[in-house]
Design an enzyme around this catalytic site. Structure first.
Site, short mmCIF file in Angstrom:
data_model
loop_
_atom_site.label_atom_id
_atom_site.label_comp_id
_atom_site.label_asym_id
_atom_site.label_seq_id
_atom_site.Cartn_x
_atom_site.Cartn_y
_atom_site.Cartn_z
N HIS A 108 0.96 -1.12 -0.24
CA HIS A 108 0.07 0.14 0.01
C HIS A 108 1.02 1.12 -0.03
O HIS A 108 0.53 2.27 0.46
CB HIS A 108 -0.98 -0.10 1.27
CG HIS A 108 -1.87 -1.25 1.51
ND1 HIS A 108 -2.29 -1.64 2.72
CD2 HIS A 108 -2.48 -2.05 0.37
CE1 HIS A 108 -3.10 -2.51 2.31
NE2 HIS A 108 -3.22 -2.84 1.04
N HIS A 133 -6.87 0.58 2.93
CA HIS A 133 -5.93 0.16 1.80
C HIS A 133 -5.90 1.41 0.90
O HIS A 133 -6.87 2.15 0.93
CB HIS A 133 -6.51 -1.07 1.04
CG HIS A 133 -6.48 -2.20 2.25
ND1 HIS A 133 -6.04 -3.32 1.79
CD2 HIS A 133 -6.89 -2.26 3.31
CE1 HIS A 133 -6.10 -4.67 2.90
NE2 HIS A 133 -6.63 -3.56 3.98
C1 LIG Z 1 -0.59 -7.22 -4.30
C2 LIG Z 1 -1.12 -6.08 -3.91
C3 LIG Z 1 -2.38 -6.06 -3.11
C4 LIG Z 1 -3.04 -4.74 -2.78
N1 LIG Z 1 -4.44 -4.96 -2.40
C5 LIG Z 1 -5.13 -3.94 -2.22
C6 LIG Z 1 -6.40 -3.78 -1.60
O1 LIG Z 1 -7.01 -5.15 -1.65
N2 LIG Z 1 -7.03 -2.74 -1.55
C7 LIG Z 1 -6.59 -1.55 -1.80
O2 LIG Z 1 -7.19 -0.53 -1.52
N3 LIG Z 1 -5.12 -1.50 -2.33
C8 LIG Z 1 -4.63 -2.52 -2.43
N4 LIG Z 1 -3.18 -2.58 -2.90
C9 LIG Z 1 -2.73 -1.00 -3.32
C10 LIG Z 1 -3.26 -0.58 -4.42
O3 LIG Z 1 -3.67 -1.51 -5.60
C11 LIG Z 1 -2.47 0.70 -5.00
O4 LIG Z 1 -2.39 1.44 -3.85
C12 LIG Z 1 -2.87 1.64 -6.10
O5 LIG Z 1 -3.25 0.69 -7.19
C13 LIG Z 1 -1.83 2.52 -6.53
O6 LIG Z 1 -2.42 3.11 -7.61
P1 LIG Z 1 -1.25 3.96 -8.49
O7 LIG Z 1 -2.01 4.57 -9.89
O8 LIG Z 1 -0.41 4.82 -7.60
O9 LIG Z 1 -0.21 2.81 -9.05
P2 LIG Z 1 -0.70 1.53 -9.88
O10 LIG Z 1 -2.00 1.18 -9.56
O11 LIG Z 1 0.46 0.55 -9.18
O12 LIG Z 1 -0.33 1.90 -11.22
C14 LIG Z 1 1.11 2.11 -11.96
C15 LIG Z 1 1.06 2.01 -13.33
O13 LIG Z 1 1.89 2.40 -13.99
C16 LIG Z 1 2.76 1.67 -14.65
N5 LIG Z 1 4.05 1.85 -14.89
C17 LIG Z 1 5.05 2.05 -14.14
N6 LIG Z 1 6.28 2.60 -14.61
C18 LIG Z 1 5.86 2.87 -16.01
C19 LIG Z 1 6.78 3.35 -16.95
N7 LIG Z 1 7.98 3.88 -16.82
N8 LIG Z 1 5.99 3.61 -18.26
C20 LIG Z 1 4.92 3.25 -18.37
N9 LIG Z 1 4.03 2.56 -17.25
C21 LIG Z 1 4.59 2.46 -16.08
C22 LIG Z 1 2.61 0.37 -13.92
O14 LIG Z 1 2.75 -0.88 -14.87
C23 LIG Z 1 1.16 0.36 -13.61
O15 LIG Z 1 0.16 -0.08 -14.30
C24 LIG Z 1 -2.54 -3.52 -3.26
C25 LIG Z 1 -1.60 -3.47 -4.37
C26 LIG Z 1 -0.88 -4.77 -4.53
C27 LIG Z 1 0.34 -4.58 -5.32
#
Ligand SMILES: Cc1cc2nc3c(=O)[nH]c(=O)nc-3n(C[C@H](O)[C@H](O)[C@H](O)COP(=O)(O)OP(=O)(O)OC[C@H]3O[C@@H](n4cnc5c(N)ncnc54)[C@H](O)[C@@H]3O)c2cc1C
Ligand SMILES: *[C@@H]1O[C@H](CO)[C@@H](O)[C@H](O)[C@H]1NC(C)=O
Ligand SMILES: *[C@@H]1O[C@H](CO)[C@@H](O)[C@H](O)[C@H]1NC(C)=O
Ligand SMILES: *[C@@H]1O[C@H](CO)[C@@H](O)[C@H](O)[C@H]1NC(C)=O
Length: 591
Positions: free
Chosen positions: A525, A571
């Site tokens: 998270h 989360h």
């Molecule tokens: C195993 C796991 C279980 C979880 N369980 C929960 C849950 O049950 N409930 C909950 O609320 N949260 C949960 N989370 C946390 C939640 O999913 C994240 O906090 C949230 O998705 C973060 O959003 P974000 O947009 O910051 O990043 P992300 O959703 O991780 O998205 C980032 C994206 O950017 C892409 N990316 C990265 N670098 C590059 C690049 N250089 N060029 C192009 N694309 C790139 C990645 O591939 C990814 O698709 C969990 C996370 C994980 C990993």
């Protein structure tokens, strides 16, 4: 493997001659109004909202593939099959004392359209009202208060009420019903409900009708980002239909951004994003006429900034990267939720261990049912309830340390009961189990993300620094002792419950700390590595200002989990959706 490397060899051979030819006038790179890096929780929301205006062109770059139609991306129960797959970045943590310096501890991150929302546990939590109010006061901006964010929470949510009249398992008025992300309860496993609720009351965790009402303390029916028996990821909720319908929205998967390239002259301005096409291996540049939005998540966002020369100058120099602007806060303040999973044996055969073992073809039957009607035990996970609690207000730790939570309704810890073996070691070949995963929620241990100085293009150094502070250790001990007491409740006695670990470790703080260090995982998270701050805060203390623009830089915003200064205690997925919805409104209003 062989085939992939052969074809990339052929491609390299084809590309080399032109790359070495001098004097070829390059074609002007493609341009768009907005280029968004990362198609996860935040990037999907932004691409969706910004492209609602058909006069605005949006390019979304996602490093990973699309997972439409892929069973492990859709069937809620089997989400764990995404880990260590092509949909996972396969990161490992830098060994850290709080985790007993264990090597190769996994740190899962979604590498797929939808990002981590496409592989995560789907737990749907907004966090407590007081934590949002704390962000509002930290920023001096009342638009961040819980009350003022309600329209965004609702705009993002499509709550699916369980069949039958409204009942005390949820509060209809706090939910949105017409938004993007489907949300539902898990009504499977009725056997586990009475003891789960009774035992909570026995350890002083009151029944709470709705975990997403602003006060999460107590035990609640858990809510999941699952719609009609399918995962409701950011991609499925915000992008798939929109992408098909809108010619001004371009979604490019297998496109990994490698750096932002500065314009010549000053002020320091970025418009060009360089990415590598992961299929052909070719390097491509695209231009954002209005701005670049970095939404690559808590790990890759600071890495991309660092590779673009924006970060702690000493760290960049150590990695041989030209410094464009010294921003020490990039990659710092990495806050995680460490967790310790535990299991107990029970003498009912109604646990999901039987599904996982495919006893009497149970998994196959459930899969058939899911395929026929999107119902059954694969349509949800093994979790039904969620518990949030606090350490006692008279705990001696508060003589020396301030309460790290946002207020009296904000949790210090979280406990989640599972209808199966939960410990990370392999499940015994026989027997039935229930599990409890225990998290520190109000974490104060701050870690870091940095480009690996000895291999800048390889995986970064992910340092959670888990359980580094005294209060975090106090909270984790308290959570585990609460879990042990919970399972000792008479409510579980009819199932002959027995710990599947040596519960005497809880008898002293020293043995419990050692047990925690050997059994905790780093979390999933993470937030904080490009944190937001006030417009006039001291330089370098934070990364983006209230409008999500990188301070000292033109043309770049960061919108994702990285900007959160601390995680609203729950989360992180819903908070990131809300941050992105908020940023989308701000950008659309021309701020
Ligand atoms: C195993 C796991 C279980 C979880 N369980 C929960 C849950 O049950 N409930 C909950 O609320 N949260 C949960 N989370 C946390 C939640 O999913 C994240 O906090 C949230 O998705 C973060 O959003 P974000 O947009 O910051 O990043 P992300 O959703 O991780 O998205 C980032 C994206 O950017 C892409 N990316 C990265 N670098 C590059 C690049 N250089 N060029 C192009 N694309 C790139 C990645 O591939 C990814 O698709 C969990 C996370 C994980 C990993
Ligand atoms: C992660 O590791 C698995 C197993 O080795 C591999 O198949 C997958 O391609 C890797 N993921 C990425 C994004 O490289
Ligand atoms: C804290 O309060 C509880 C109940 O009010 C009491 O039982 C306990 O002994 C107190 N603990 C300390 C350390 O004072
Ligand atoms: C489970 O254990 C309890 C308590 O020992 C016992 O009363 C019950 O009969 C057992 N049930 C089964 C199915 O064995």
């Amino acid at each position: 493997m062989v085939r992939a490397s052969l074809s990339s060899l052929v491609l390299t051979a084809l590309l080399l001659p032109s790359a070495t030819l001098g004097g070829v006038v390059p074609r002007a790179p493609e341009s768009f109004d907005y280029v968004i890096v990362g198609g996860g929780a935040a990037g999907s929301v932004l691409a969706s909202r910004l492209s609602e205006n058909s006069g605005v062109s949006v390019l979304l770059l996602e490093a990973g593939p699309d997972n439409q139609g892929v069973p492990e991306g859709i069937i809620p129960y089997i989400y764990g099959r995404n880990f260590f797959s092509r949909y996972d970045w396969n990161y490992t943590l830098v060994p850290t004392p709080g985790l007993n310096n264990r090597q190769n501890m996994p740190y899962f991150k979604g590498h797929v359209l939808g990002g981590s929302t496409a592989i995560n546990g789907m737990t749907y939590t907004r966090g407590p009202a007081s934590d949002w109010d704390r962000i509002a006061s930290y920023l001096g901006d009342s638009s961040w208060t819980w009350n003022n964010l309600q329209n965004l929470f609702k705009r993002s949510e499509a709550f699916e009420a369980p069949p039958g009249p409204p009942n005390n398992r949820y509060t209809p008025s706090v939910h949105g019903t017409t938004g993007n992300i489907g949300v539902s309860l898990n009504l499977n496993n009725p056997w586990i409900v009475p003891p789960t609720l009774q035992a909570a009351s026995d350890v002083g965790l009151p029944y709470n009708q709705d975990v997403n009402s602003g006060n999460p303390i107590g035990i609640s029916w858990q809510q999941f980002a699952i719609k009609n028996g399918e995962r409701s990821s950011a991609a499925f909720g915000y992008l798939t239909a929109q992408n098909a319908a809108r010619s001004n929205l371009n979604v490019r998967v297998n496109a990994k951004a490698t750096r932002l390239i500065p314009e010549s002259g000053s002020p320091l301005t970025f418009k060009t994003v360089e990415y590598v096409d992961q299929v052909t291996g070719s390097t491509v540049q695209v231009v954002a006429n209005r701005e670049v939005i970095v939404s690559a998540g808590v790990v890759e966002t600071p890495v991309l900034l660092q590779k673009s020369g924006l970060g702690d100058a000493a760290e960049l120099q150590a990695a041989g990267i030209t410094v464009r602007l010294n921003i020490p806060a990039v990659g710092k303040n990495f806050i995680e939720h460490p967790g310790v999973p535990l299991s107990w044996s029970v003498n009912t055969t109604l646990t999901d261990d039987e599904i996982d073992r495919n006893t009497n073809n149970l998994f196959d039957q459930e899969l058939q049912q899911w395929q026929n009607s999107r119902t059954g035990r694969l349509a949800q996970t093994s979790l039904t309830h969620i518990m949030y609690g606090r350490i006692p207000s008279n705990h001696s730790i508060f003589q020396t340390v301030a309460d790290p939570s946002g207020g009296p309704n904000a949790p210090h810890y979280e406990l989640i009961v599972a209808n199966k073996w939960t410990t990370q070691t392999p499940r015994p070949a026989t027997g039935n189990f229930i599990g409890m995963t225990n998290f520190v929620m109000s974490s104060t241990s701050a870690g870091s993300i940095r480009v690996n100085p000895s291999n800048p293009s390889g995986p970064p150094l992910i340092h959670t620094n888990s359980l580094n502070t005294a209060i975090d250790r106090v909270i984790m001990r308290h959570a585990l002792r609460t879990a042990i007491a919970y399972m000792r409740s008479p409510a579980w006695a009819p199932f002959n419950i027995q710990p599947a670990f040596d519960a005497s470790v809880a008898n002293s703080d020293a043995t419990l700390d050692a047990f925690i260090a050997s059994n905790a995982f780093g979390g999933a998270h993470g937030v904080g590595t490009a944190k937001i701050g006030r417009a006039n805060s001291p330089a370098g203390q934070d990364v983006v200002g209230p409008n999500f623009r990188v301070k000292g830089v033109q043309g770049v915003r960061v919108v994702d989990a990285s900007i959160l200064p601390f995680v609203p205690n729950g989360h992180a997925m819903v908070p990131v959706y809300i941050v992105a919805e908020k940023a989308a409104d701000l950008i659309r209003s021309g701020n």
